[in-house]
Scaffold this active site. Structure first.
Site, PDB file in Angstrom:
ATOM      1  CB  THR A  76      -0.932   0.004   1.226  1.00 20.86           C
ATOM      2  OG1 THR A  76      -0.122  -0.151   2.414  1.00 20.86           O
ATOM      3  CG2 THR A  76      -1.938  -1.134   1.170  1.00 20.86           C
ATOM      4  CD  GLU A  77       4.879  -0.460   0.561  1.00 19.26           C
ATOM      5  OE1 GLU A  77       5.548  -1.256   1.220  1.00 19.26           O
ATOM      6  OE2 GLU A  77       3.958  -0.836  -0.215  1.00 19.26           O
ATOM      7  CB  VAL A  78       1.555   3.969  -4.450  1.00 25.04           C
ATOM      8  CG1 VAL A  78       2.766   3.323  -5.106  1.00 25.04           C
ATOM      9  CG2 VAL A  78       0.351   3.050  -4.464  1.00 25.04           C
ATOM     10  CE  LYS A  79      -4.726   2.024  -1.807  1.00 23.17           C
ATOM     11  NZ  LYS A  79      -5.530   2.837  -2.729  1.00 23.17           N
ATOM     12  CB  ILE A  80       1.214   6.917   2.805  1.00 23.97           C
ATOM     13  CG1 ILE A  80       2.213   5.758   2.792  1.00 23.97           C
ATOM     14  CG2 ILE A  80      -0.095   6.483   3.436  1.00 23.97           C
ATOM     15  CD1 ILE A  80       2.669   5.336   4.183  1.00 23.97           C
TER      16      ILE A  80
END
Length: 258
Positions: A134-138
């Protein structure tokens, strides 16, 4: 104060247990270091042939710890390089370990927690488990784990799950070839134990070690160079405005509109 990682050996199987259930087994530097030391201990332990990685509580690992994320906002480039190398060391320790590592995933395995499972040789999960990078979401990037993921799933799938940051269930992970088995929660302990015992009793330890080395050396001959690039990218992205904005929104529990 309870230990962050528990280590136990029965029947030549070392069980390494992440023990931060009150923090949903979130990763921070202390836990990453403790896990690395536990795997190195298992490597040297002559009573150990196979390793099982699991977690206490209802979550395998929810990713990065909130206090750790807060600290990252103040890191300079050199500190971010050192921190990225810490995670790289854990992942490469597991990947190159001369003993087989089985991940027993129950509950969420998200971001760094998903990466941790990805590195293991064999992955069991329950139907209720979920996975996601989920890294791209933050405003972050799944830099280090991407070096390993591309050999487990095809590029089409890798692009989809890394670029969207979506969370997907265990059966989807099975279809992606990310994991090996989906087993119901009432049976997963026994199924993992049976699998580990079969490796202990039916396979040569030396052959397992050399076969694992063969796989790693033939599928990823340029892994070290790729990882060095990933470490640099990891550190640089932490200096970006998007990363600082994303982390601030995440910590404040605010929905961000990119």
């Amino acid at each position: 104060m309870e230990e962050l990682v528990l280590y136990n050996v029965i029947d030549r199987i070392a069980t390494i247990t992440i023990n931060r259930p009150e923090k949903r087994n979130a990763l921070n530097p202390a836990l990453v270091d403790a896990l690395t030391l536990a795997f190195l201990q298992a490597e040297e332990d002559e009573q150990v042939k196979v390793i099982v990685l699991n977690a206490n509580g209802g979550t395998f690992s929810a990713g990065a710890d909130l206090e750790y994320l807060q600290q990252l906002q103040n890191n300079n480039f050199e500190e971010n390089i050192a921190d990225s190398n810490r995670l790289k060391k854990l992942f490469t320790t597991i990947y190159y370990l001369p003993k087989i590592v089985i991940a027993q995933v129950e509950g969420h395995a998200i971001a760094g927690g998903c990466g941790l499972a990805t590195i293991c040789d064999i992955i069991f999960a329950t139907p209720e488990s979920s996975f996601g990078y989920t890294e791209v979401k933050i405003g972050f990037v799944p830099a280090i784990v991407s070096c390993f993921l591309m050999q487990k799933v095809n590029e089409t799938i890798a692009r989809e799950i890394l670029l969207t940051g979506k969370i997907f269930p265990a059966m989807q992970a099975l279809e992606y070839n990310l994991i090996n088995f989906v087993t119901n929660s009432a049976e997963i302990n026994q199924k993992v134990k049976e699998f580990a015992l079969s490796l202990c009793s039916e396979s040569s330890g030396n052959s397992l070690m050399i076969t694992k080395q063969l796989i790693s050396q033939t599928t990823k001959p340029l892994l070290e160079k790729t990882l060095e690039t990933a470490v640099q990218i990891n550190a640089r992205v932490r200096e970006s405005a998007d990363f600082k904005r994303g982390i601030a929104s995440f910590l404040n529990k605010e929905k961000i509109n990119w």
